[in-house]
Design a protein around this motif. Structure first.
Motif, PDB file in Angstrom:
ATOM      1  N   PHE A 115      -0.404   3.433  24.189  1.00 47.51           N
ATOM      2  CA  PHE A 115       0.683   2.619  24.602  1.00 47.51           C
ATOM      3  C   PHE A 115       2.213   3.421  24.027  1.00 47.51           C
ATOM      4  O   PHE A 115       3.253   2.320  24.574  1.00 47.51           O
ATOM      5  N   GLY A 116       2.107   3.505  22.622  1.00 44.31           N
ATOM      6  CA  GLY A 116       4.063   4.741  21.837  1.00 44.31           C
ATOM      7  C   GLY A 116       3.907   3.313  20.884  1.00 44.31           C
ATOM      8  O   GLY A 116       5.135   4.522  20.648  1.00 44.31           O
ATOM      9  N   HIS A 117       3.814   2.555  21.165  1.00 41.48           N
ATOM     10  CA  HIS A 117       4.177   1.443  19.521  1.00 41.48           C
ATOM     11  C   HIS A 117       3.262   2.458  18.329  1.00 41.48           C
ATOM     12  O   HIS A 117       2.001   2.061  18.639  1.00 41.48           O
ATOM     13  N   GLY A 118       4.856   1.360  17.408  1.00 38.37           N
ATOM     14  CA  GLY A 118       3.509   2.397  16.330  1.00 38.37           C
ATOM     15  C   GLY A 118       2.716   1.145  15.530  1.00 38.37           C
ATOM     16  O   GLY A 118       3.155   0.461  15.491  1.00 38.37           O
ATOM     17  N   LEU A 119       1.829   1.454  14.399  1.00 38.93           N
ATOM     18  CA  LEU A 119       1.430   0.749  13.973  1.00 38.93           C
ATOM     19  C   LEU A 119       0.799   1.249  12.167  1.00 38.93           C
ATOM     20  O   LEU A 119       0.273   2.489  13.005  1.00 38.93           O
ATOM     21  N   ASP A 120       0.695   1.137  11.540  1.00 36.84           N
ATOM     22  CA  ASP A 120       0.512   1.059  10.295  1.00 36.84           C
ATOM     23  C   ASP A 120      -0.786   0.699  10.154  1.00 36.84           C
ATOM     24  O   ASP A 120      -0.909  -0.913  10.232  1.00 36.84           O
ATOM     25  N   LEU A 121      -1.820   1.201   8.962  1.00 40.74           N
ATOM     26  CA  LEU A 121      -3.087   0.423   8.654  1.00 40.74           C
ATOM     27  C   LEU A 121      -2.629   0.493   6.720  1.00 40.74           C
ATOM     28  O   LEU A 121      -2.561   0.999   6.068  1.00 40.74           O
ATOM     29  N   LEU A 122      -3.038  -0.508   6.367  1.00 41.50           N
ATOM     30  CA  LEU A 122      -3.013  -0.520   4.943  1.00 41.50           C
ATOM     31  C   LEU A 122      -4.675  -1.142   4.621  1.00 41.50           C
ATOM     32  O   LEU A 122      -5.236  -2.118   4.612  1.00 41.50           O
ATOM     33  N   GLU A 123      -4.798  -0.525   3.270  1.00 42.29           N
ATOM     34  CA  GLU A 123      -5.836  -0.458   2.525  1.00 42.29           C
ATOM     35  C   GLU A 123      -4.924  -1.028   0.902  1.00 42.29           C
ATOM     36  O   GLU A 123      -5.132   0.218   0.404  1.00 42.29           O
ATOM     37  N   PHE A 124      -5.480  -2.743   1.147  1.00 41.09           N
ATOM     38  CA  PHE A 124      -4.586  -3.173  -0.618  1.00 41.09           C
ATOM     39  C   PHE A 124      -6.221  -2.283  -2.016  1.00 41.09           C
ATOM     40  O   PHE A 124      -7.306  -2.298  -1.406  1.00 41.09           O
ATOM     41  N   ARG A 125      -5.246  -2.092  -2.866  1.00 39.29           N
ATOM     42  CA  ARG A 125      -6.043  -2.073  -4.084  1.00 39.29           C
ATOM     43  C   ARG A 125      -5.572  -2.849  -5.238  1.00 39.29           C
ATOM     44  O   ARG A 125      -4.517  -3.013  -4.584  1.00 39.29           O
ATOM     45  N   GLY A 126      -6.282  -3.481  -6.033  1.00 44.70           N
ATOM     46  CA  GLY A 126      -5.786  -3.890  -7.168  1.00 44.70           C
ATOM     47  C   GLY A 126      -5.342  -5.866  -6.808  1.00 44.70           C
ATOM     48  O   GLY A 126      -6.117  -6.088  -5.793  1.00 44.70           O
ATOM     49  N   ARG A 127      -3.812  -5.660  -6.464  1.00 43.86           N
ATOM     50  CA  ARG A 127      -3.056  -6.858  -6.298  1.00 43.86           C
ATOM     51  C   ARG A 127      -2.900  -6.724  -5.340  1.00 43.86           C
ATOM     52  O   ARG A 127      -1.641  -7.512  -4.960  1.00 43.86           O
ATOM     53  N   GLY A 128      -2.859  -5.622  -4.344  1.00 40.21           N
ATOM     54  CA  GLY A 128      -1.576  -5.751  -3.140  1.00 40.21           C
ATOM     55  C   GLY A 128      -0.545  -5.248  -3.523  1.00 40.21           C
ATOM     56  O   GLY A 128       0.014  -4.610  -4.466  1.00 40.21           O
ATOM     57  N   TYR A 129       0.590  -5.627  -2.521  1.00 39.06           N
ATOM     58  CA  TYR A 129       2.216  -5.713  -2.990  1.00 39.06           C
ATOM     59  C   TYR A 129       2.246  -5.946  -4.594  1.00 39.06           C
ATOM     60  O   TYR A 129       2.869  -5.905  -5.221  1.00 39.06           O
ATOM     61  N   ASP A 130       1.607  -7.295  -5.098  1.00 41.25           N
ATOM     62  CA  ASP A 130       2.157  -7.677  -5.931  1.00 41.25           C
ATOM     63  C   ASP A 130       1.885  -6.758  -7.209  1.00 41.25           C
ATOM     64  O   ASP A 130       2.080  -6.496  -8.340  1.00 41.25           O
ATOM     65  N   GLU A 131       1.155  -5.454  -6.891  1.00 40.94           N
ATOM     66  CA  GLU A 131       1.106  -4.977  -7.624  1.00 40.94           C
ATOM     67  C   GLU A 131       2.282  -3.722  -7.747  1.00 40.94           C
ATOM     68  O   GLU A 131       3.099  -3.345  -8.944  1.00 40.94           O
ATOM     69  N   ILE A 132       3.589  -4.304  -7.383  1.00 40.56           N
ATOM     70  CA  ILE A 132       4.707  -3.302  -7.001  1.00 40.56           C
ATOM     71  C   ILE A 132       5.767  -4.747  -8.033  1.00 40.56           C
ATOM     72  O   ILE A 132       6.941  -4.665  -6.807  1.00 40.56           O
ATOM     73  N   LEU A 133       5.976  -5.797  -7.727  1.00 43.30           N
ATOM     74  CA  LEU A 133       6.035  -7.248  -7.911  1.00 43.30           C
ATOM     75  C   LEU A 133       7.874  -7.343  -8.396  1.00 43.30           C
ATOM     76  O   LEU A 133       6.956  -6.413  -9.699  1.00 43.30           O
ATOM     77  N   GLN A 134       8.337  -7.180  -8.424  1.00 43.92           N
ATOM     78  CA  GLN A 134       9.626  -7.362  -9.475  1.00 43.92           C
ATOM     79  C   GLN A 134       9.698  -8.687 -10.468  1.00 43.92           C
ATOM     80  O   GLN A 134       9.731  -9.346  -9.328  1.00 43.92           O
ATOM     81  N   SER A 135      10.033  -8.658 -11.436  1.00 40.07           N
ATOM     82  CA  SER A 135      10.142  -9.931 -12.234  1.00 40.07           C
ATOM     83  C   SER A 135      11.722  -9.900 -12.223  1.00 40.07           C
ATOM     84  O   SER A 135      12.026  -9.061 -12.651  1.00 40.07           O
ATOM     85  N   ASP A 136      12.060 -11.449 -11.469  1.00 35.63           N
ATOM     86  CA  ASP A 136      13.276 -11.554 -12.272  1.00 35.63           C
ATOM     87  C   ASP A 136      13.645 -12.131 -13.997  1.00 35.63           C
ATOM     88  O   ASP A 136      12.281 -12.505 -14.227  1.00 35.63           O
TER      89      ASP A 136
END
Length: 136
Positions: A115-136
């Motif tokens: 129907f023309g709607h964009g979608l992404d598929l994500l396959e996480f590995r390790g800690r997923g997005y936490d792999e790129i988590l910035q620490s302050d």
């Protein structure tokens, strides 16, 4: 607070098949054929039948068009096996727009639904997005 995701479609049967057989969601409730609730994701996904050419906003000159379109909002679906998910979605009418790419957090692929709607598929590995988590 509950969030519901609404997707306009112009072919309800095809949309239900795409999102259930393609992504593994399941039908919750059906409302008079023009509204089908899908369950199995973090939020309910509501398929809303709206014919092409109709006005999404009263008084707006814009009309619904189910050719590929761009919007700043898209859906990401987290899957266990990105290649298998892509194969299922392509069989049900998806269009591959961005091949699988590796990232520090896992893998991503970009598609469009029938129907023309964009979608992404994500396959996480390790800690997923936490792999790129910035620490302050």
């Amino acid at each position: 607070m509950e969030m519901r995701i609404c997707i306009d479609v112009d072919d309800m049967a095809r949309a239900v098949t795409f999102y259930t057989a393609g992504l593994g969601l399941r039908v919750g409730r059906r409302f008079n054929g023009d509204f089908v609730e899908l369950l199995g994701a973090g939020s309910p996904l509501d398929l809303l039948f709206n014919a092409a050419g109709t006005h999404p906003v009263a008084g707006s000159p814009g009309t619904r068009d189910y050719r590929r379109h761009w919007t700043p909002v898209h859906l990401d679906f987290v899957v266990e096996d990105i290649e298998a998910a892509i194969a299922r979605l392509l069989r049900h009418g998806a269009v591959m727009e961005m091949p699988v790419a590796d990232r520090a957090w896992g893998r991503i692929a970009g598609l469009a639904d029938p129907f023309g709607h964009g979608l992404d598929l994500l396959e996480f590995r390790g800690r997923g997005y936490d792999e790129i988590l910035q620490s302050d």
